[in-house]
Design a protein around this motif. Sequence first.
Motif, PDB file in Angstrom:
ATOM      1  N   ILE A  39       0.844  -1.202   0.000  1.00 27.51           N
ATOM      2  CA  ILE A  39       0.000   0.000   0.000  1.00 27.51           C
ATOM      3  C   ILE A  39       0.876   1.247   0.000  1.00 27.51           C
ATOM      4  O   ILE A  39       1.870   1.341   0.733  1.00 27.51           O
ATOM      5  N   THR A  40       0.502   2.217  -0.784  1.00 30.56           N
ATOM      6  CA  THR A  40       1.203   3.498  -0.834  1.00 30.56           C
ATOM      7  C   THR A  40       0.212   4.618  -0.545  1.00 30.56           C
ATOM      8  O   THR A  40      -1.003   4.460  -0.726  1.00 30.56           O
ATOM      9  N   GLY A  41       0.740   5.752  -0.095  1.00 31.87           N
ATOM     10  CA  GLY A  41      -0.118   6.890   0.181  1.00 31.87           C
ATOM     11  C   GLY A  41       0.698   8.145   0.382  1.00 31.87           C
ATOM     12  O   GLY A  41       1.920   8.096   0.586  1.00 31.87           O
ATOM     13  N   THR A  42       0.010   9.290   0.308  1.00 32.22           N
ATOM     14  CA  THR A  42       0.643  10.594   0.488  1.00 32.22           C
ATOM     15  C   THR A  42       0.089  11.246   1.745  1.00 32.22           C
ATOM     16  O   THR A  42      -1.136  11.369   1.907  1.00 32.22           O
ATOM     17  N   ALA A  43       0.971  11.635   2.673  1.00 34.08           N
ATOM     18  CA  ALA A  43       0.529  12.222   3.938  1.00 34.08           C
ATOM     19  C   ALA A  43       0.174  13.691   3.759  1.00 34.08           C
ATOM     20  O   ALA A  43       0.803  14.410   2.974  1.00 34.08           O
ATOM     21  N   ASN A  64      -7.320  -6.122   1.477  1.00 36.29           N
ATOM     22  CA  ASN A  64      -6.036  -6.822   1.452  1.00 36.29           C
ATOM     23  C   ASN A  64      -6.267  -8.330   1.346  1.00 36.29           C
ATOM     24  O   ASN A  64      -7.327  -8.851   1.727  1.00 36.29           O
ATOM     25  N   THR A  65      -5.282  -9.029   0.859  1.00 33.47           N
ATOM     26  CA  THR A  65      -5.393 -10.481   0.707  1.00 33.47           C
ATOM     27  C   THR A  65      -4.494 -11.226   1.680  1.00 33.47           C
ATOM     28  O   THR A  65      -4.505 -12.463   1.721  1.00 33.47           O
ATOM     29  N   GLY A  66      -3.683 -10.511   2.474  1.00 36.30           N
ATOM     30  CA  GLY A  66      -2.772 -11.145   3.426  1.00 36.30           C
ATOM     31  C   GLY A  66      -1.856 -10.106   4.028  1.00 36.30           C
ATOM     32  O   GLY A  66      -2.233  -8.944   4.185  1.00 36.30           O
ATOM     33  N   ALA A  67      -0.633 -10.519   4.375  1.00 35.65           N
ATOM     34  CA  ALA A  67       0.349  -9.604   4.976  1.00 35.65           C
ATOM     35  C   ALA A  67       0.514  -8.357   4.114  1.00 35.65           C
ATOM     36  O   ALA A  67       0.486  -8.427   2.884  1.00 35.65           O
ATOM     37  N   LEU A  80       2.734  -3.361   7.968  1.00 37.44           N
ATOM     38  CA  LEU A  80       1.471  -2.929   8.564  1.00 37.44           C
ATOM     39  C   LEU A  80       0.839  -4.171   9.177  1.00 37.44           C
ATOM     40  O   LEU A  80       0.470  -5.103   8.457  1.00 37.44           O
ATOM     41  N   GLU A  81       0.756  -4.211  10.505  1.00 39.58           N
ATOM     42  CA  GLU A  81       0.325  -5.423  11.203  1.00 39.58           C
ATOM     43  C   GLU A  81      -0.787  -5.108  12.194  1.00 39.58           C
ATOM     44  O   GLU A  81      -1.307  -3.992  12.222  1.00 39.58           O
ATOM     45  N   LEU A  91      -1.177  -9.003   8.943  1.00 38.45           N
ATOM     46  CA  LEU A  91      -2.605  -8.915   8.648  1.00 38.45           C
ATOM     47  C   LEU A  91      -3.093 -10.196   7.996  1.00 38.45           C
ATOM     48  O   LEU A  91      -2.352 -10.916   7.328  1.00 38.45           O
ATOM     49  N   GLU A  92      -4.377 -10.468   8.203  1.00 35.81           N
ATOM     50  CA  GLU A  92      -5.051 -11.564   7.529  1.00 35.81           C
ATOM     51  C   GLU A  92      -5.922 -10.976   6.422  1.00 35.81           C
ATOM     52  O   GLU A  92      -6.199  -9.765   6.398  1.00 35.81           O
TER      53      GLU A  92
END
Length: 251
Positions: A39-43, A64-67, A80-81, A91-92
């Motif tokens: 995942i990417t993003g701009t703050a 999301n599909t997993g980690a 990101l957990e 993440l699941e």
Amino acid sequence: TMAEDWIDRNLRIAIMEQHVTLRLEGNNALSSVAGTDTITGTAATTITSAAYGDTHSLSPAANNTGAATLNIDGQGAVALEKYRDGEVNALEANDLVAGGTFYAFHDGTRYVLSPVGGVPLPSRFLGLKRIHVQGAPVRKLNVESPVNFWSFYLGSETGKPKAVTVEGNFMVFGPHADATYQANLLYWRGFSRLTSDAHTNWLLSNARGVYLHGILVEAYHFFGDQPKMMRHAALRDQILQDLHFEDRERR
């Protein structure tokens, strides 16, 4: 280990009190969020590197599909957990849902999904004793049950926090910080557990009978020897009572 579980539930003395400063950050919302697991993003306020206390909201472009990892302002992918079963894990699938609003708190190592205004609990946290926010004036925070807390702070208000609750693995502050604040926390911290590489702690050095009789209580319970179990339970409990009495006198 079972004796140490009992100690954590029943012993509260001054040596177990720990001071820590928590950093409460205002939300730095992410835009132009893209990607599924990478995942990417701009703050809204550009960051130069991820640091403890950084808090970001994001609206995922896809489930999301997993980690997953989070890369903000091109600073590099950071895990990101989430907290699961008391520990931080990857993440699941479908922990992130497209179009929803999620909050990520940087714990110094990674981003973790958190409730709005949430800060992960400090190490070996057994209970909150007192907490206040630095500033002018210093503000003592009201400690609320989760039900009462969310009744008052369910909205999107921001400001200097007035209250706190403990929820799961997080301390949650309300209203959500509108700037950077420092919260001074005094909490009950459990003694470090004994292992093959760590042979002692304060309790074993200063009140070893709690360990001796605590272990024998568990052993004789396992072997079904009720009289010996009760004898050692009485000795363990007397030492615990003495520790609490000495602590009160010291104060």
